[in-house]
Design a protein around this motif. Structure first.
Motif, short mmCIF file in Angstrom:
data_model
loop_
_atom_site.label_atom_id
_atom_site.label_comp_id
_atom_site.label_asym_id
_atom_site.label_seq_id
_atom_site.Cartn_x
_atom_site.Cartn_y
_atom_site.Cartn_z
N THR A 110 -4.50 0.95 -13.55
CA THR A 110 -3.56 1.81 -12.84
C THR A 110 -4.22 3.11 -12.40
OG1 THR A 110 -2.73 2.70 -14.95
CG2 THR A 110 -1.54 0.83 -14.00
N ASN A 111 -5.52 3.05 -12.11
CA ASN A 111 -6.19 4.21 -11.56
C ASN A 111 -5.74 4.42 -10.11
OD1 ASN A 111 -8.28 2.84 -9.65
ND2 ASN A 111 -8.54 1.78 -11.61
N ARG A 112 -6.06 5.56 -9.56
CA ARG A 112 -5.57 5.92 -8.22
C ARG A 112 -6.02 4.92 -7.16
NH1 ARG A 112 -7.33 10.85 -8.16
NH2 ARG A 112 -5.40 11.66 -9.09
N LYS A 113 -7.27 4.54 -7.19
CA LYS A 113 -7.80 3.61 -6.20
C LYS A 113 -7.06 2.28 -6.25
CE LYS A 113 -12.10 1.24 -4.85
NZ LYS A 113 -12.10 1.65 -3.43
N SER A 114 -6.88 1.76 -7.47
CA SER A 114 -6.21 0.47 -7.64
C SER A 114 -4.76 0.54 -7.18
CB SER A 114 -6.27 0.04 -9.10
OG SER A 114 -5.54 -1.17 -9.32
N LEU A 115 -4.03 1.55 -7.62
CA LEU A 115 -2.61 1.65 -7.28
C LEU A 115 -2.39 1.78 -5.78
CD1 LEU A 115 -1.27 4.02 -10.10
CD2 LEU A 115 -0.68 1.62 -9.79
N ARG A 116 -3.17 2.63 -5.13
CA ARG A 116 -2.96 2.86 -3.70
C ARG A 116 -3.29 1.63 -2.87
NH1 ARG A 116 -5.26 9.08 -2.94
NH2 ARG A 116 -3.43 10.12 -3.84
N HIS A 117 -4.34 0.94 -3.24
CA HIS A 117 -4.69 -0.28 -2.50
C HIS A 117 -3.68 -1.40 -2.76
CE1 HIS A 117 -6.90 -3.71 -0.94
NE2 HIS A 117 -6.74 -4.29 -2.12
N ARG A 118 -3.31 -1.56 -4.02
CA ARG A 118 -2.51 -2.72 -4.38
C ARG A 118 -1.07 -2.60 -3.93
NH1 ARG A 118 -4.67 -4.37 -10.33
NH2 ARG A 118 -2.97 -5.88 -10.14
N ILE A 119 -0.53 -1.38 -3.86
CA ILE A 119 0.84 -1.27 -3.36
C ILE A 119 0.90 -1.71 -1.90
CG2 ILE A 119 0.62 1.16 -2.69
CD1 ILE A 119 3.76 -0.59 -4.10
N ASP A 120 -0.10 -1.35 -1.11
CA ASP A 120 -0.11 -1.76 0.29
C ASP A 120 -0.25 -3.27 0.41
OD1 ASP A 120 0.21 0.81 1.26
OD2 ASP A 120 -1.94 1.18 1.44
N ALA A 121 -1.09 -3.87 -0.45
CA ALA A 121 -1.30 -5.31 -0.39
C ALA A 121 -0.04 -6.08 -0.78
CB ALA A 121 -2.47 -5.71 -1.30
N LEU A 122 0.66 -5.61 -1.81
CA LEU A 122 1.85 -6.35 -2.24
C LEU A 122 3.01 -6.16 -1.26
CD1 LEU A 122 4.39 -4.67 -3.79
CD2 LEU A 122 2.63 -4.37 -5.53
N LEU A 123 3.10 -4.98 -0.65
CA LEU A 123 4.14 -4.79 0.37
C LEU A 123 3.87 -5.68 1.58
CD1 LEU A 123 4.66 -0.91 0.31
CD2 LEU A 123 6.15 -2.67 -0.65
N ASP A 124 2.61 -5.87 1.90
CA ASP A 124 2.27 -6.76 3.01
C ASP A 124 2.67 -8.20 2.68
OD1 ASP A 124 0.83 -7.23 5.60
OD2 ASP A 124 -0.43 -8.45 4.30
N ARG A 125 2.41 -8.64 1.45
CA ARG A 125 2.78 -10.01 1.07
C ARG A 125 4.30 -10.17 1.07
NH1 ARG A 125 -1.70 -9.24 -2.37
NH2 ARG A 125 -0.37 -8.51 -4.07
N LEU A 126 5.01 -9.17 0.59
CA LEU A 126 6.47 -9.23 0.56
C LEU A 126 7.09 -8.98 1.93
CD1 LEU A 126 7.11 -7.30 -2.78
CD2 LEU A 126 7.79 -9.67 -2.34
N ASP A 127 6.28 -8.53 2.86
CA ASP A 127 6.74 -8.22 4.22
C ASP A 127 7.92 -7.24 4.19
OD1 ASP A 127 6.75 -8.30 6.98
OD2 ASP A 127 8.02 -10.09 7.11
N THR A 128 7.73 -6.17 3.43
CA THR A 128 8.76 -5.16 3.30
C THR A 128 8.11 -3.78 3.27
OG1 THR A 128 10.66 -4.43 1.97
CG2 THR A 128 8.75 -5.22 0.77
N ASP A 129 8.88 -2.75 3.54
CA ASP A 129 8.35 -1.40 3.54
C ASP A 129 8.33 -0.76 2.15
OD1 ASP A 129 8.05 -1.45 6.33
OD2 ASP A 129 10.11 -0.74 6.65
N TYR A 130 9.07 -1.35 1.21
CA TYR A 130 9.19 -0.74 -0.12
C TYR A 130 9.57 -1.79 -1.15
CZ TYR A 130 14.22 -1.24 0.44
OH TYR A 130 15.47 -1.77 0.61
N VAL A 131 9.28 -1.47 -2.41
CA VAL A 131 9.85 -2.22 -3.53
C VAL A 131 10.82 -1.29 -4.24
CG1 VAL A 131 8.02 -3.90 -3.93
CG2 VAL A 131 7.85 -1.63 -4.97
N ASP A 132 11.88 -1.87 -4.76
CA ASP A 132 12.88 -1.07 -5.46
C ASP A 132 12.35 -0.58 -6.80
OD1 ASP A 132 15.50 -1.49 -3.75
OD2 ASP A 132 14.48 -3.42 -3.88
N VAL A 133 11.59 -1.44 -7.48
CA VAL A 133 11.01 -1.08 -8.77
C VAL A 133 9.54 -1.48 -8.79
CG1 VAL A 133 11.12 -1.36 -11.28
CG2 VAL A 133 13.23 -1.47 -9.93
N LEU A 134 8.68 -0.57 -9.19
CA LEU A 134 7.28 -0.89 -9.43
C LEU A 134 6.99 -0.65 -10.91
CD1 LEU A 134 4.51 -1.70 -8.23
CD2 LEU A 134 3.98 0.75 -8.16
N TYR A 135 6.57 -1.72 -11.59
CA TYR A 135 6.19 -1.64 -13.00
C TYR A 135 4.67 -1.54 -13.14
CZ TYR A 135 10.79 -3.44 -14.56
OH TYR A 135 12.12 -3.62 -14.82
#
Length: 337
Positions: A110-135
């Motif tokens: 959960t370092n800064r590099k990992s979090l910033r890259h991975r949130i964009d990747a998972l939003l792209d897979r979900l084809d959405t602008d946001y997730v309601d909850v990120l764990y």
């Protein structure tokens, strides 16, 4: 008799103090795209779509996934399914921690590099602008809590995430408390949801963990509510496990669940199930929904019929006496929930 999906009509539940209301049972998708030991998909895309359709038909609107489930396929399939629906009607939760790229240590944690890259990747897979909850899927001891909370707060401020949660931190509630104190002192978004393992046989979080969650107003969304299948009644104290059984080779499962204490608990579970004309699985889920502070347990299934049975637990009406009997059927260091 288990009602039809359309007759279940799941209610809405409060998620702690977030102000968010969503389905009282979540759909867990960790088997979507998962390969078994033989290299076969446990749930492929067609079955995943059927399960999502069935959950929706029962009034379900809360879907739980993670960026590592099925190597990202779980999120992709959910995104494809959502494409023809009103995104705002659904609560989507995902999780970040486990390594996603072989040979790249920065794709883990959960370092800064990992979090910033991975949130964009998972939003792209979900084809959405946001997730309601990120764990955060696990606690990252290599990343300072301050750095993690600052980065997570940035994701909330950017609109990519609405609420933050911490998954599977049963012995480490103090780490969440410390991180939340840092966040509140800085005016950042704190964790507002917790996702521990909790079920009728596995009661480790009772006591300090649940007391902490209750006092802080944190939503508790349990996973493994059926004890990896133990509470469904599929195991018998008098029968040997099949040699090819998944749990036959798991000493942890046998030590955690296949004990005389838990089989005695199951006897009481079976008795209550007979009284309310329901399955043991339905009663185990109904008991969990009666626990103070518990919000939206995560249920999964391999088939639509299994999912229908699990969701029908929301229609089971247990008396206070039955809840007390189930609670008292296994001794332990529990609080007065």
């Amino acid at each position: 008799m288990t009602p039809a999906l359309e007759e279940i009509d799941l209610d809405f539940a409060d998620l702690g103090r977030t102000g968010l209301q969503t389905s009282e049972l979540q759909l867990g998708t960790w088997r979507f795209g998962k390969e078994n030991e033989a290299g076969e998909l446990e749930i492929g895309e067609e079955r995943a779509t059927e399960l999502l359709d069935a959950y929706e038909a029962a009034g379900g609107r809360y879907i739980d996934t993670a960026d590592v489930y099925g190597g990202g396929d779980s999120e992709r399939w959910i995104g494809d399914w959502l494409a023809d629906r009103d995104r705002e009607r659904y609560t989507i939760a995902s999780k970040i921690y486990w390594q996603t790229r072989e040979g790249d240590p920065n794709s883990r944690g959960t370092n800064r590099k990992s979090l910033r890259h991975r949130i964009d990747a998972l939003l792209d897979r979900l084809d959405t602008d946001y997730v309601d909850v990120l764990y955060i899927h696990r606690w990252d001891d290599e990343t300072p809590a301050r750095e993690m909370m600052k980065t997570l707060n940035g994701l909330v401020e950017s609109g990519k995430v609405h609420y933050l949660g911490a998954s599977t931190l049963r012995p480490n509630a103090w780490k969440v408390a410390r991180a939340n104190e840092i966040a509140r002192n800085e005016g950042w978004e704190p964790f507002t949801l917790l996702q521990p393992r909790y079920n009728l046989a596995d009661r480790e979080i009772e006591g300090d963990y649940l007391e902490f969650a209750r006092e802080q107003g944190l939503a508790v969304c349990p996973w493994s509510p059926l004890g990896q299948g133990f509470l469904t009644g599929k195991y018998d104290r008098e029968e040997d496990l099949p040699e090819d059984s998944r749990v036959a080779a798991s000493s942890r499962f046998q030590e955690s669940y296949l004990t005389e204490e838990n089989f005695a608990l199951h006897d009481e579970l079976d008795a209550v199930a007979d009284e309310v004309d329901a399955s043991p699985a339905q009663v185990a889920l109904a008991w969990l929904q009666h626990r103070e502070g518990v919000s939206a347990p995560i249920v999964g299934a391999r088939t639509v019929d299994q999912l229908r049975e699990n969701l029908a637990s929301a229609t089971i009406d247990l008396s206070d006496e039955q809840v007390d009997r189930l609670t008292a059927a296994k001794e332990g260091p529990y609080d007065d929930l």
